[in-house]
Scaffold this motif. Structure first.
Motif, PDB file in Angstrom:
ATOM      1  N   MET A  97     -25.095 -80.938-111.224  1.00 30.76           N
ATOM      2  CA  MET A  97     -24.606 -79.648-111.667  1.00 30.76           C
ATOM      3  C   MET A  97     -24.259 -78.808-110.437  1.00 30.76           C
ATOM      4  N   PRO A  98     -23.063 -78.189-110.383  1.00 25.72           N
ATOM      5  CA  PRO A  98     -22.670 -77.377-109.226  1.00 25.72           C
ATOM      6  C   PRO A  98     -23.571 -76.157-109.070  1.00 25.72           C
ATOM      7  N   ASP A  99     -23.762 -75.766-107.840  1.00 31.22           N
ATOM      8  CA  ASP A  99     -24.531 -74.568-107.519  1.00 31.22           C
ATOM      9  C   ASP A  99     -23.725 -73.346-107.973  1.00 31.22           C
ATOM     10  N   SER A 100     -24.356 -72.452-108.729  1.00 36.32           N
ATOM     11  CA  SER A 100     -23.638 -71.286-109.248  1.00 36.32           C
ATOM     12  C   SER A 100     -23.234 -70.311-108.144  1.00 36.32           C
ATOM     13  N   ASN A 101     -23.826 -70.442-106.950  1.00 34.92           N
ATOM     14  CA  ASN A 101     -23.452 -69.583-105.826  1.00 34.92           C
ATOM     15  C   ASN A 101     -22.324 -70.172-104.989  1.00 34.92           C
ATOM     16  N   SER A 102     -21.945 -71.399-105.278  1.00 37.52           N
ATOM     17  CA  SER A 102     -20.859 -72.034-104.532  1.00 37.52           C
ATOM     18  C   SER A 102     -19.523 -71.440-104.950  1.00 37.52           C
ATOM     19  N   PRO A 103     -18.604 -71.322-103.991  1.00 37.81           N
ATOM     20  CA  PRO A 103     -17.280 -70.812-104.380  1.00 37.81           C
ATOM     21  C   PRO A 103     -16.561 -71.804-105.294  1.00 37.81           C
ATOM     22  N   ARG A 104     -15.758 -71.276-106.162  1.00 37.60           N
ATOM     23  CA  ARG A 104     -14.947 -72.122-107.053  1.00 37.60           C
ATOM     24  C   ARG A 104     -13.638 -72.443-106.359  1.00 37.60           C
ATOM     25  N   ASN A 105     -13.235 -73.693-106.450  1.00 32.25           N
ATOM     26  CA  ASN A 105     -11.987 -74.132-105.840  1.00 32.25           C
ATOM     27  C   ASN A 105     -10.822 -73.805-106.763  1.00 32.25           C
ATOM     28  N   VAL A 106      -9.814 -73.146-106.208  1.00 31.15           N
ATOM     29  CA  VAL A 106      -8.589 -72.854-106.941  1.00 31.15           C
ATOM     30  C   VAL A 106      -7.459 -73.487-106.135  1.00 31.15           C
ATOM     31  N   VAL A 107      -6.769 -74.440-106.744  1.00 33.37           N
ATOM     32  CA  VAL A 107      -5.743 -75.206-106.041  1.00 33.37           C
ATOM     33  C   VAL A 107      -4.382 -74.894-106.649  1.00 33.37           C
ATOM     34  N   PHE A 108      -3.437 -74.562-105.780  1.00 33.60           N
ATOM     35  CA  PHE A 108      -2.057 -74.289-106.191  1.00 33.60           C
ATOM     36  C   PHE A 108      -1.193 -75.444-105.723  1.00 33.60           C
ATOM     37  N   LEU A 109      -0.622 -76.188-106.641  1.00 31.28           N
ATOM     38  CA  LEU A 109       0.268 -77.299-106.316  1.00 31.28           C
ATOM     39  C   LEU A 109       1.691 -76.763-106.236  1.00 31.28           C
ATOM     40  N   VAL A 110       2.315 -76.914-105.059  1.00 32.73           N
ATOM     41  CA  VAL A 110       3.686 -76.425-104.885  1.00 32.73           C
ATOM     42  C   VAL A 110       4.645 -77.595-104.762  1.00 32.73           C
ATOM     43  N   TYR A 111       5.893 -77.344-105.070  1.00 30.04           N
ATOM     44  CA  TYR A 111       6.938 -78.365-105.092  1.00 30.04           C
ATOM     45  C   TYR A 111       8.230 -77.713-104.627  1.00 30.04           C
ATOM     46  N   PRO A 112       9.198 -78.495-104.177  1.00 31.37           N
ATOM     47  CA  PRO A 112      10.461 -77.921-103.704  1.00 31.37           C
ATOM     48  C   PRO A 112      11.106 -77.024-104.757  1.00 31.37           C
ATOM     49  N   GLY A 113      11.477 -75.821-104.338  1.00 30.97           N
ATOM     50  CA  GLY A 113      12.113 -74.864-105.227  1.00 30.97           C
ATOM     51  C   GLY A 113      11.140 -73.985-105.977  1.00 30.97           C
ATOM     52  N   VAL A 114       9.849 -74.082-105.665  1.00 32.49           N
ATOM     53  CA  VAL A 114       8.855 -73.261-106.355  1.00 32.49           C
ATOM     54  C   VAL A 114       9.210 -71.782-106.184  1.00 32.49           C
ATOM     55  N   LYS A 115       9.004 -71.013-107.219  1.00 33.51           N
ATOM     56  CA  LYS A 115       9.257 -69.569-107.145  1.00 33.51           C
ATOM     57  C   LYS A 115       8.142 -68.932-106.335  1.00 33.51           C
ATOM     58  N   LEU A 116       8.504 -68.304-105.239  1.00 29.49           N
ATOM     59  CA  LEU A 116       7.528 -67.709-104.336  1.00 29.49           C
ATOM     60  C   LEU A 116       6.636 -66.711-105.059  1.00 29.49           C
ATOM     61  N   LEU A 117       7.193 -65.919-105.931  1.00 29.32           N
ATOM     62  CA  LEU A 117       6.419 -64.920-106.664  1.00 29.32           C
ATOM     63  C   LEU A 117       5.374 -65.567-107.574  1.00 29.32           C
ATOM     64  N   ASP A 118       5.684 -66.730-108.132  1.00 33.20           N
ATOM     65  CA  ASP A 118       4.729 -67.429-108.999  1.00 33.20           C
ATOM     66  C   ASP A 118       3.508 -67.911-108.223  1.00 33.20           C
ATOM     67  N   LEU A 119       3.657 -68.120-106.932  1.00 31.71           N
ATOM     68  CA  LEU A 119       2.519 -68.487-106.089  1.00 31.71           C
ATOM     69  C   LEU A 119       1.838 -67.250-105.518  1.00 31.71           C
ATOM     70  N   ALA A 120       2.631 -66.325-104.991  1.00 30.97           N
ATOM     71  CA  ALA A 120       2.081 -65.181-104.254  1.00 30.97           C
ATOM     72  C   ALA A 120       1.205 -64.283-105.128  1.00 30.97           C
ATOM     73  N   ASP A 180      11.989 -70.942-103.403  1.00 28.10           N
ATOM     74  CA  ASP A 180      13.281 -70.459-103.883  1.00 28.10           C
ATOM     75  C   ASP A 180      13.844 -69.366-102.984  1.00 28.10           C
ATOM     76  N   THR A 181      13.129 -69.046-101.906  1.00 33.46           N
ATOM     77  CA  THR A 181      13.592 -68.061-100.929  1.00 33.46           C
ATOM     78  C   THR A 181      13.834 -68.783 -99.606  1.00 33.46           C
ATOM     79  N   VAL A 182      14.082 -68.029 -98.560  1.00 33.77           N
ATOM     80  CA  VAL A 182      14.274 -68.641 -97.242  1.00 33.77           C
ATOM     81  C   VAL A 182      12.935 -68.975 -96.588  1.00 33.77           C
ATOM     82  N   LEU A 183      11.842 -68.648 -97.241  1.00 32.81           N
ATOM     83  CA  LEU A 183      10.512 -68.834 -96.683  1.00 32.81           C
ATOM     84  C   LEU A 183       9.909 -70.173 -97.102  1.00 32.81           C
TER      85      LEU A 183
END
Length: 70
Positions: free
Chosen positions: A1-24, A58-61
């Motif tokens: 069982m995970p420790d309740s004090n451990s940080p939760r992992n949040v993973v964002f999977l990006v792909y070519p053409g991803v909308k920057l705002l949808d990630l940011a 989807d931007t120059v970034l």
């Protein structure tokens, strides 16, 4: 069982053409939820792609990413 004090992992999977705002926007929410805490971080975030290279948005970034690990 995970420790309740451990940080939760949040993973964002990006792909070519991803909308920057949808990630940011969600990434900022988890970053803000972690800032200013006296204790350990509530969340640990990662931006990943299949090969871990820079991903064109989807931007120059391009987005830095880590390789996804299964």
């Amino acid at each position: 069982m995970p420790d309740s004090n451990s940080p939760r992992n949040v993973v964002f999977l990006v792909y070519p053409g991803v909308k920057l705002l949808d990630l940011a926007g969600p990434l900022q929410v988890f970053t803000d939820a972690t800032e200013g805490r006296d204790e350990r971080a509530a969340y640990r975030t990662a931006v990943v792609s299949l090969d871990g290279s820079a991903v064109e948005s989807d931007t120059v970034l391009p987005l830095a990413s880590e390789p996804v690990s299964l």
